[in-house]
Design an enzyme around this catalytic site. Structure first.
Site, short mmCIF file in Angstrom:
data_model
loop_
_atom_site.label_atom_id
_atom_site.label_comp_id
_atom_site.label_asym_id
_atom_site.label_seq_id
_atom_site.Cartn_x
_atom_site.Cartn_y
_atom_site.Cartn_z
N PRO A 1 38.84 72.72 11.24
CA PRO A 1 39.77 73.71 10.71
C PRO A 1 40.98 74.00 11.60
O PRO A 1 40.86 74.02 12.82
CB PRO A 1 38.90 74.97 10.57
CG PRO A 1 37.72 74.74 11.45
CD PRO A 1 37.49 73.26 11.46
N ASN A 2 42.09 74.19 10.95
CA ASN A 2 43.38 74.57 11.56
C ASN A 2 44.06 73.43 12.31
O ASN A 2 45.19 73.58 12.78
CB ASN A 2 43.22 75.79 12.49
CG ASN A 2 42.77 77.01 11.74
OD1 ASN A 2 43.36 77.35 10.72
ND2 ASN A 2 41.71 77.66 12.18
N ARG B 1 51.09 75.12 15.87
CA ARG B 1 50.07 76.11 16.20
C ARG B 1 49.90 76.22 17.71
O ARG B 1 49.51 75.23 18.34
CB ARG B 1 48.77 75.61 15.57
CG ARG B 1 47.56 76.38 15.94
CD ARG B 1 46.29 75.63 15.57
NE ARG B 1 45.16 76.45 15.89
CZ ARG B 1 43.95 75.99 16.18
NH1 ARG B 1 43.71 74.69 16.17
NH2 ARG B 1 42.99 76.81 16.48
N TYR C 1 47.79 73.70 22.50
CA TYR C 1 47.37 72.48 21.79
C TYR C 1 48.39 71.35 21.80
O TYR C 1 48.10 70.26 21.30
CB TYR C 1 46.99 72.83 20.34
CG TYR C 1 45.83 73.81 20.26
CD1 TYR C 1 44.60 73.47 20.79
CD2 TYR C 1 45.98 75.07 19.68
CE1 TYR C 1 43.52 74.36 20.75
CE2 TYR C 1 44.92 75.96 19.63
CZ TYR C 1 43.70 75.61 20.17
OH TYR C 1 42.64 76.48 20.12
N ASN D 1 36.43 66.63 16.25
CA ASN D 1 36.88 67.88 16.84
C ASN D 1 36.49 68.97 15.84
O ASN D 1 37.20 69.19 14.86
CB ASN D 1 38.39 67.88 17.06
CG ASN D 1 38.86 69.15 17.76
OD1 ASN D 1 38.09 70.12 17.87
ND2 ASN D 1 40.10 69.17 18.22
N ALA E 1 37.09 75.48 15.58
CA ALA E 1 36.37 76.76 15.72
C ALA E 1 34.88 76.63 15.37
O ALA E 1 34.04 77.37 15.90
CB ALA E 1 37.03 77.81 14.84
N GLU F 1 32.22 64.43 20.84
CA GLU F 1 32.88 65.71 20.54
C GLU F 1 34.17 65.76 21.35
O GLU F 1 34.14 65.53 22.56
CB GLU F 1 31.93 66.84 20.96
CG GLU F 1 32.54 68.22 20.80
CD GLU F 1 31.63 69.31 21.40
OE1 GLU F 1 30.46 69.03 21.74
OE2 GLU F 1 32.11 70.44 21.55
N HIS G 1 37.97 67.90 22.24
CA HIS G 1 38.81 69.09 22.15
C HIS G 1 40.11 68.82 22.88
O HIS G 1 40.11 68.23 23.96
CB HIS G 1 38.12 70.30 22.79
CG HIS G 1 36.83 70.63 22.14
ND1 HIS G 1 36.76 71.28 20.94
CD2 HIS G 1 35.55 70.35 22.49
CE1 HIS G 1 35.50 71.41 20.59
NE2 HIS G 1 34.74 70.84 21.51
N ARG H 1 38.71 78.58 28.89
CA ARG H 1 39.34 79.54 27.97
C ARG H 1 38.42 80.76 27.78
O ARG H 1 37.58 81.02 28.62
CB ARG H 1 39.68 78.83 26.66
CG ARG H 1 40.70 77.69 26.87
CD ARG H 1 41.13 77.07 25.57
NE ARG H 1 41.76 78.05 24.70
CZ ARG H 1 41.93 77.85 23.39
NH1 ARG H 1 41.52 76.73 22.83
NH2 ARG H 1 42.51 78.78 22.65
C1 DQA Z 1 39.70 73.22 19.84
C2 DQA Z 1 39.13 74.39 20.67
C3 DQA Z 1 38.47 75.42 19.77
O1 DQA Z 1 37.94 76.50 20.55
C4 DQA Z 1 39.46 75.99 18.79
O2 DQA Z 1 38.84 76.89 17.91
C5 DQA Z 1 40.22 74.93 18.06
C6 DQA Z 1 40.63 73.72 18.75
C7 DQA Z 1 40.50 72.22 20.72
O3 DQA Z 1 40.74 71.12 20.23
O4 DQA Z 1 40.89 72.54 21.84
O5 DQA Z 1 40.60 75.12 16.90
O6 DQA Z 1 38.63 72.51 19.26
#
Ligand code: DQA
Length: 148
Positions: free
Chosen positions: A9-10, A17, A22, A72, A75, A96, A98, A105
């Site tokens: 998501p997002n 964003r 990011y 990825n 959230a 996984e 990120h 963080r």
């Molecule tokens: C994320 C880290 C997560 O905590 C966050 O909610 C994201 C992006 C990252 O790629 O750094 O949406 O997965």
């Protein structure tokens, strides 16, 4: 050999964003770089993005044809028992990734429900986390293939 990439998501908003966290590359640019690397590594990619937990669970349940998964979970990393259980159920080799280093963080991002069912986690290298993740996934899949 086919590898599945899932953006959670997002991540469709990347580039616009929280760029300080990011980065400025958008998702299409990252997907383009993944495509280039896949060519070099001689693997095929399917790349998917979803903002919906159940849809991601369905993608994982339907991943039988893939040698490995790079995900990825965004959230959902920190909340989704359903995504964790789907990975455990289909036993797909999973990396996984990120963009940000989730361990430096906010406290709530330190816990990943996915990490215990993943082969490993790559966190904190911006868009390069995905490229490192793809390399790792191909290497795991190759090792599995030569062991079988
Ligand atoms: C994320 C880290 C997560 O905590 C966050 O909610 C994201 C992006 C990252 O790629 O750094 O949406 O997965």
């Amino acid at each position: 050999m086919k590898i599945l990439i899932i953006h959670g998501p997002n991540l469709n908003l990347l580039g616009r964003r929280e760029a300080d966290i990011y980065g400025t590359k958008n998702l299409d640019e990252i997907d383009e770089m993944l495509g280039q690397l896949a060519k070099e590594l001689k693997v095929e990619l399917d790349i998917k993005q979803s903002n919906h937990e159940g849809e991601i669970v369905d993608m994982i349940q339907n991943s039988k044809q893939y040698a490995a998964l790079v995900i990825n979970p965004a959230a959902y990393t920190h909340t989704s028992v359903a995504i964790r259980d789907a990975i455990a159920a289909v036993e797909i080799s999973t990396v996984e990734v990120h963009l940000s280093n989730i361990h430096r963080r906010e406290e709530f991002r330190h816990k990943s429900l996915i990490a215990p069912v993943a082969h490993g986690q790559i966190s904190g290298f911006g868009y390069e986390s995905y490229l490192l993740g793809l390399r790792a996934a191909v290497s795991i899949a190759n090792a599995k293939k030569s062991a079988s």
